[in-house]
Design a protein around this motif. Structure first.
Motif, PDB file in Angstrom:
ATOM      1  N   TRP A  71       0.827  -1.206   0.000  1.00 36.64           N
ATOM      2  CA  TRP A  71       0.000   0.000   0.000  1.00 36.64           C
ATOM      3  C   TRP A  71       0.863   1.258   0.000  1.00 36.64           C
ATOM      4  CZ3 TRP A  71      -4.780   1.485  -0.920  1.00 36.64           C
ATOM      5  CH2 TRP A  71      -5.163   2.753  -0.491  1.00 36.64           C
ATOM      6  N   TRP A  73       1.628   4.799  -3.530  1.00 37.60           N
ATOM      7  CA  TRP A  73       1.210   6.205  -3.484  1.00 37.60           C
ATOM      8  C   TRP A  73       2.435   7.103  -3.397  1.00 37.60           C
ATOM      9  CZ3 TRP A  73      -4.003   7.189  -3.869  1.00 37.60           C
ATOM     10  CH2 TRP A  73      -4.840   6.097  -3.672  1.00 37.60           C
ATOM     11  N   ARG A  80     -12.077  -0.034   2.346  1.00 39.48           N
ATOM     12  CA  ARG A  80     -12.341  -0.044   0.910  1.00 39.48           C
ATOM     13  C   ARG A  80     -13.443   0.942   0.530  1.00 39.48           C
ATOM     14  NH1 ARG A  80     -15.746  -2.424  -2.702  1.00 39.48           N
ATOM     15  NH2 ARG A  80     -14.864  -2.994  -4.751  1.00 39.48           N
ATOM     16  N   GLU A  93     -12.036   4.444   0.317  1.00 39.29           N
ATOM     17  CA  GLU A  93     -11.243   4.642  -0.889  1.00 39.29           C
ATOM     18  C   GLU A  93     -12.133   4.751  -2.124  1.00 39.29           C
ATOM     19  OE1 GLU A  93      -7.344   2.228   0.767  1.00 39.29           O
ATOM     20  OE2 GLU A  93      -8.702   1.261  -0.661  1.00 39.29           O
ATOM     21  N   CYS A  94     -13.229   4.007  -2.150  1.00 43.92           N
ATOM     22  CA  CYS A  94     -14.139   4.064  -3.300  1.00 43.92           C
ATOM     23  C   CYS A  94     -14.770   5.451  -3.441  1.00 43.92           C
ATOM     24  CB  CYS A  94     -15.237   3.011  -3.152  1.00 43.92           C
ATOM     25  SG  CYS A  94     -14.704   1.335  -3.566  1.00 43.92           S
ATOM     26  N   TRP A 122     -13.617   8.208  -2.289  1.00 43.19           N
ATOM     27  CA  TRP A 122     -12.543   9.160  -2.616  1.00 43.19           C
ATOM     28  C   TRP A 122     -12.250   9.141  -4.118  1.00 43.19           C
ATOM     29  CZ3 TRP A 122      -7.252   7.849  -3.962  1.00 43.19           C
ATOM     30  CH2 TRP A 122      -6.416   8.977  -4.090  1.00 43.19           C
ATOM     31  N   LEU A 123     -12.182   7.946  -4.709  1.00 42.54           N
ATOM     32  CA  LEU A 123     -11.928   7.852  -6.150  1.00 42.54           C
ATOM     33  C   LEU A 123     -13.071   8.450  -6.956  1.00 42.54           C
ATOM     34  CD1 LEU A 123     -10.372   4.272  -6.340  1.00 42.54           C
ATOM     35  CD2 LEU A 123      -9.205   6.452  -6.696  1.00 42.54           C
ATOM     36  N   ARG A 141      -7.339   6.448   7.113  1.00 43.81           N
ATOM     37  CA  ARG A 141      -7.180   6.761   5.693  1.00 43.81           C
ATOM     38  C   ARG A 141      -8.004   7.978   5.307  1.00 43.81           C
ATOM     39  NH1 ARG A 141      -3.553   7.222   2.319  1.00 43.81           N
ATOM     40  NH2 ARG A 141      -4.061   6.777   0.143  1.00 43.81           N
ATOM     41  N   LEU A 180      -6.676  11.420   3.487  1.00 41.00           N
ATOM     42  CA  LEU A 180      -7.246  11.907   2.231  1.00 41.00           C
ATOM     43  C   LEU A 180      -8.120  13.148   2.417  1.00 41.00           C
ATOM     44  CD1 LEU A 180      -8.242   8.457   0.677  1.00 41.00           C
ATOM     45  CD2 LEU A 180      -6.239   9.845   0.140  1.00 41.00           C
TER      46      LEU A 180
END
Length: 249
Positions: free
Chosen positions: A49, A53, A183, A186-187, A189-190, A214, A218
């Protein structure tokens, strides 16, 4: 589009043209990952991970965030990580950024143009939560209260899990009784990156520890829903969103 740079495969020594990826910064400006010309690419044998980045600073607003590390594939099957220019160290506290003039009457760490003004708004009227649908309704009303006037739920829940969209914002609502996982953070965020919008998350049962960490990295505002229908801020980005609203993003 960014200019391509040559990347030599460490396995077959073939030289391939590589175009650095460009992402939308939170300020709206396009941010191209600065590839280090002449740098030695490293073959990816094991993914972690942390190595996936890189930190890049936006040349327009000065914001420094983590972005996906650039990778290049060769026809021989080798995949390499392309080295990037290291992000500059942040300026010392209580000192202005280089090239910025601070009025004598102002504090050395802030200017009137840097600090958004807190928004005055009437008290939020909660929506009592009895069903999962009520959670989405409460989150929708809360985002409108924060200034995202055109936010609305999507026609159907997509695979990405985005329940609400509006100008400048995407939000996911987790009405389940389990803690929200990494997860899902992160989804959303994307999805925010794809729409050049702020990503916000609402959870009924709270967040797993790694998901919370996380989200802080972010800068994703996190809220916990209580059964009265009033979202409660969980982290500093959420507090900032409440204080400054949509105009401060």
């Amino acid at each position: 589009m960014a200019d391509s740079v040559p990347v030599r495969c460490p396995t077959c020594r073939r030289e391939n043209a590589f175009t650095p990826p460009t992402f939308p910064c939170a300020c709206g400006a396009p941010l191209t990952v600065p590839v280090l010309r002449g740098g030695v690419p490293v073959e990816i044998l094991h993914r972690t991970w942390q190595s996936s980045w890189v930190e890049v600073r936006c040349e327009v607003c000065g914001r420094q965030d983590e972005w996906p590390a650039p990778e290049s594939g060769c026809a021989c099957g080798t995949v390499v990580r392309v080295p990037v220019v290291p992000a500059p160290a942040p300026p010392p506290p209580n000192f202005p950024s280089p090239g910025r003039t601070v009025p004598q009457s102002a504090a050395p760490w802030a200017t009137d143009t840097d600090t958004p003004r807190a928004v005055l708004r009437p008290a939020f009227r909660p929506v009592t939560i009895r069903t999962a649908r009520d959670c989405v309704t409460a989150a929708e009303q809360y985002l409108k209260w924060l200034g995202y006037a055109d936010v609305a739920r999507t026609q159907e829940r997509t695979a990405s899990g985005v329940d609400l969209r509006g100008t400048g914002v995407v939000a996911q609502v987790d009405p389940s009784t389990r803690s929200t996982k990494l997860r899902e953070i992160e989804c959303v965020w994307l999805n925010g990156l794809n729409d050049s919008a702020i990503a916000v998350f609402f959870s009924l049962a709270g967040y797993a520890r790694d998901a919370r960490a996380r989200a802080d990295d972010l800068h994703i505002p996190l809220f916990v829903m209580d059964l009265t229908g009033t979202p409660q801020p969980v982290n500093d980005p959420a507090d900032e969103l409440i204080k400054y609203g949509a105009a401060g993003r």
